[in-house]
Design a protein around this motif. Sequence first.
Motif, mmCIF file in Angstrom:
data_model
loop_
_atom_site.group_PDB
_atom_site.id
_atom_site.type_symbol
_atom_site.label_atom_id
_atom_site.label_comp_id
_atom_site.label_asym_id
_atom_site.label_seq_id
_atom_site.Cartn_x
_atom_site.Cartn_y
_atom_site.Cartn_z
ATOM 1 N N GLN A 1 0.836 -1.206 0.000
ATOM 2 C CA GLN A 1 0.000 0.000 0.000
ATOM 3 C C GLN A 1 0.870 1.256 0.000
ATOM 4 N N ARG A 2 0.458 2.220 -0.798
ATOM 5 C CA ARG A 2 1.181 3.487 -0.875
ATOM 6 C C ARG A 2 0.349 4.603 -0.262
ATOM 7 N N ILE A 3 1.020 5.386 0.580
ATOM 8 C CA ILE A 3 0.353 6.480 1.293
ATOM 9 C C ILE A 3 1.113 7.758 0.974
ATOM 10 N N GLU A 4 0.378 8.781 0.568
ATOM 11 C CA GLU A 4 1.006 10.051 0.225
ATOM 12 C C GLU A 4 1.537 10.730 1.487
ATOM 13 N N LEU A 5 2.765 11.229 1.430
ATOM 14 C CA LEU A 5 3.318 11.988 2.550
ATOM 15 C C LEU A 5 2.848 13.435 2.423
ATOM 16 N N THR A 6 2.197 13.915 3.472
ATOM 17 C CA THR A 6 1.638 15.284 3.423
ATOM 18 C C THR A 6 2.176 16.106 4.579
#
Length: 268
Positions: A263-268
């Motif tokens: 799973q890929r999670i955007e770094l914000t």
Amino acid sequence: MSKELFTTDIRGQMVLLGTGTSVGVPAIGCGCDVCRSNNPRNRRTRCSAILGLPGGNLLIDTSPDVRQQLLREQIGIVHAVLYTHEHADHVFGLDDLRIMQFYLGGPVPLYCEPPVEDRIRKSYDYAFAPAAGLHSGAVPQLAFRRIGLEPFDVLGARVTPIRLKHGKRFDVLGFRVGNVAYCTDANAIPPESMERLTGLDVLVLDALRPRGHATHFSLEEATEVAGVLGPRQTYFTHMSHELEHEATNAALPAHMALAYDGQRIELT
Ligand SMILES: [Zn+2]
Ligand SMILES: [Zn+2]
Ligand SMILES: [Zn+2]
């Protein structure tokens, strides 16, 4: 044969490399429905994540599955490692990072607390007093960088450590980068750590199984913590075979879900 480094650009992302508990899912010798499931989201390697930061890739923990995880995601280089704690399922893939010393041109920096350093120095004693005459790739080249609870900078990003309880007498670290936090192997979060976890876009949080456990949040406890902290999205990790991916997700609120390997999670 190409000499060029083969790697995927993951800048701006956190990739969940493994989302399984210490024995992994499937568990060896288990014939339960989850362990025999054909759904790839019910296959969980040991718990780990990697962050694509401005200055390179920061691996969180070196699970025993790290080689297969990096190959699976086609991530060809690790620039530094950050450790949550020294349990076997979070450490014992470390020797497989030996290849990185050639790509980095020097030792792999390991950011960790003293108990993790002690465990690594004992378990990998051959890396710190190598026998005479070994070739340069024979043992891992490692460089410790001690961390505590103070925020620190690595690979162009600021990392805030979060103290977590992993059972009554065992402390581990979670980490926050921007508005994304990764908190595995925990069954309690002290108040001062809860303060460091406000205003998140994404929280990745330990949730072992439906039933309670002495050192991990149950799914119910984890959803309670997520409810108090109120991140925009929560993904649960370090899961056992007692949580079937689809059925569990169907019963969770929309802003909470089980994580999955890759799973890929955007770094914000
Ligand atoms: Zn673990
Ligand atoms: Zn099973
Ligand atoms: Zn642990």
